[in-house]
Design a protein around this motif. Sequence first.
Motif, mmCIF file in Angstrom:
data_model
loop_
_atom_site.group_PDB
_atom_site.id
_atom_site.type_symbol
_atom_site.label_atom_id
_atom_site.label_comp_id
_atom_site.label_asym_id
_atom_site.label_seq_id
_atom_site.Cartn_x
_atom_site.Cartn_y
_atom_site.Cartn_z
ATOM 1 N N ASP A 85 0.857 -1.183 0.000
ATOM 2 C CA ASP A 85 0.000 0.000 0.000
ATOM 3 C C ASP A 85 0.894 1.234 0.000
ATOM 4 O O ASP A 85 1.860 1.309 0.764
ATOM 5 C CB ASP A 85 -0.900 -0.021 1.236
ATOM 6 C CG ASP A 85 -1.912 1.098 1.234
ATOM 7 O OD1 ASP A 85 -1.534 2.223 1.611
ATOM 8 O OD2 ASP A 85 -3.067 0.848 0.846
ATOM 9 N N LEU A 86 0.583 2.202 -0.856
ATOM 10 C CA LEU A 86 1.417 3.403 -0.954
ATOM 11 C C LEU A 86 1.419 4.242 0.316
ATOM 12 O O LEU A 86 2.415 4.855 0.672
ATOM 13 C CB LEU A 86 0.946 4.278 -2.118
ATOM 14 C CG LEU A 86 1.233 3.740 -3.508
ATOM 15 C CD1 LEU A 86 0.559 4.588 -4.575
ATOM 16 C CD2 LEU A 86 2.726 3.669 -3.751
ATOM 17 N N VAL A 87 0.295 4.278 1.024
ATOM 18 C CA VAL A 87 0.177 5.117 2.216
ATOM 19 C C VAL A 87 0.750 4.420 3.449
ATOM 20 O O VAL A 87 1.604 4.963 4.152
ATOM 21 C CB VAL A 87 -1.296 5.520 2.460
ATOM 22 C CG1 VAL A 87 -1.434 6.308 3.742
ATOM 23 C CG2 VAL A 87 -1.840 6.297 1.279
ATOM 24 N N THR A 88 0.292 3.196 3.714
ATOM 25 C CA THR A 88 0.684 2.514 4.945
ATOM 26 C C THR A 88 1.980 1.719 4.815
ATOM 27 O O THR A 88 2.659 1.474 5.813
ATOM 28 C CB THR A 88 -0.417 1.549 5.405
ATOM 29 O OG1 THR A 88 -0.576 0.520 4.415
ATOM 30 C CG2 THR A 88 -1.733 2.272 5.623
ATOM 31 N N LYS A 92 -0.041 -5.943 0.401
ATOM 32 C CA LYS A 92 -1.410 -6.159 -0.087
ATOM 33 C C LYS A 92 -1.702 -7.644 -0.277
ATOM 34 O O LYS A 92 -2.784 -8.015 -0.696
ATOM 35 C CB LYS A 92 -1.633 -5.414 -1.396
ATOM 36 C CG LYS A 92 -1.738 -3.914 -1.208
ATOM 37 C CD LYS A 92 -2.255 -3.285 -2.472
ATOM 38 C CE LYS A 92 -2.583 -1.827 -2.259
ATOM 39 N NZ LYS A 92 -3.193 -1.235 -3.456
ATOM 40 N N GLY A 93 -0.719 -8.502 0.006
ATOM 41 C CA GLY A 93 -0.945 -9.947 -0.042
ATOM 42 C C GLY A 93 -0.647 -10.601 -1.379
ATOM 43 O O GLY A 93 -1.029 -11.734 -1.600
ATOM 44 N N TYR A 94 0.036 -9.879 -2.282
ATOM 45 C CA TYR A 94 0.426 -10.514 -3.534
ATOM 46 C C TYR A 94 1.744 -9.934 -4.027
ATOM 47 O O TYR A 94 2.168 -8.862 -3.608
ATOM 48 C CB TYR A 94 -0.666 -10.417 -4.601
ATOM 49 C CG TYR A 94 -1.042 -9.028 -5.049
ATOM 50 C CD1 TYR A 94 -0.497 -8.469 -6.194
ATOM 51 C CD2 TYR A 94 -1.982 -8.275 -4.345
ATOM 52 C CE1 TYR A 94 -0.852 -7.209 -6.628
ATOM 53 C CE2 TYR A 94 -2.357 -7.018 -4.773
ATOM 54 C CZ TYR A 94 -1.793 -6.483 -5.916
ATOM 55 O OH TYR A 94 -2.158 -5.228 -6.342
ATOM 56 N N ALA A 95 2.390 -10.711 -4.914
ATOM 57 C CA ALA A 95 3.700 -10.320 -5.404
ATOM 58 C C ALA A 95 3.881 -10.788 -6.847
ATOM 59 O O ALA A 95 3.122 -11.630 -7.334
ATOM 60 C CB ALA A 95 4.788 -10.942 -4.537
ATOM 61 N N PHE A 96 4.891 -10.234 -7.519
ATOM 62 C CA PHE A 96 5.259 -10.638 -8.872
ATOM 63 C C PHE A 96 6.722 -11.061 -8.833
ATOM 64 O O PHE A 96 7.562 -10.346 -8.303
ATOM 65 C CB PHE A 96 5.061 -9.484 -9.861
ATOM 66 C CG PHE A 96 3.618 -9.104 -10.011
ATOM 67 C CD1 PHE A 96 2.796 -9.792 -10.892
ATOM 68 C CD2 PHE A 96 3.080 -8.074 -9.262
ATOM 69 C CE1 PHE A 96 1.457 -9.446 -11.025
ATOM 70 C CE2 PHE A 96 1.750 -7.721 -9.383
ATOM 71 C CZ PHE A 96 0.931 -8.412 -10.272
ATOM 72 N N ILE A 97 6.990 -12.236 -9.392
ATOM 73 C CA ILE A 97 8.344 -12.765 -9.394
ATOM 74 C C ILE A 97 8.748 -13.049 -10.835
ATOM 75 O O ILE A 97 8.098 -13.827 -11.525
ATOM 76 C CB ILE A 97 8.445 -14.053 -8.547
ATOM 77 C CG1 ILE A 97 8.025 -13.764 -7.107
ATOM 78 C CG2 ILE A 97 9.854 -14.634 -8.623
ATOM 79 C CD1 ILE A 97 7.912 -14.993 -6.228
#
Length: 196
Positions: A85-88, A92-97
Amino acid sequence: MADWDPIAKVYDPLKAGSIDGTDVEPHDRAVWRAMSATYKPNKAVVGDPLLTLFVARLNPQTTEEKLHQVFSKYGDIQRLRLVRDLVTGFSKGYAFIEYKEERSVSRARREANKLVVDQHEVFVDFEQERTLRGWVPRRMGGGLGGKKESGQLRFGGRDRPFRKPINVGMEERRGWDRGRDRQDWGRHREDEKNNN
């Protein structure tokens, strides 16, 4: 029917919102949103989309280091991006590998799906944003998968493939029409009894 496939080759929000891909009208507002959305893939994303995996359902506590440790056993990793999340700054529970070789991507997709990482069973699939024509992300009403509780399930992906549609042949249709005629005739007889 001969070209039917449980996995979508082109993304269509209306079909993705249907369990068998045959709906002709959207059943929820999110599908309406996705149908009217004009989405263009993020140009800031770098790397080869054919060598990139999408990893979802991550524990919010999972770090980039932990992901690198778990997924590096399938091959050399070029890039790893845990979406935050940009603010906190929270995951967010996902990723790219992104891997360096195609065989590493295939192996990781096959073997790492449903792997438990930090007490969470992860979902692994190819990246869709830049590879599936017509893609609309979840935040715009599209996407694939989803939770039953939300009432906004999407089909046509590896996680939730389309079910084969029931093909109603002419013989079945004729029998259905005859059955309906019998029901109407039976109702007519009931009406006559009640009126007399």
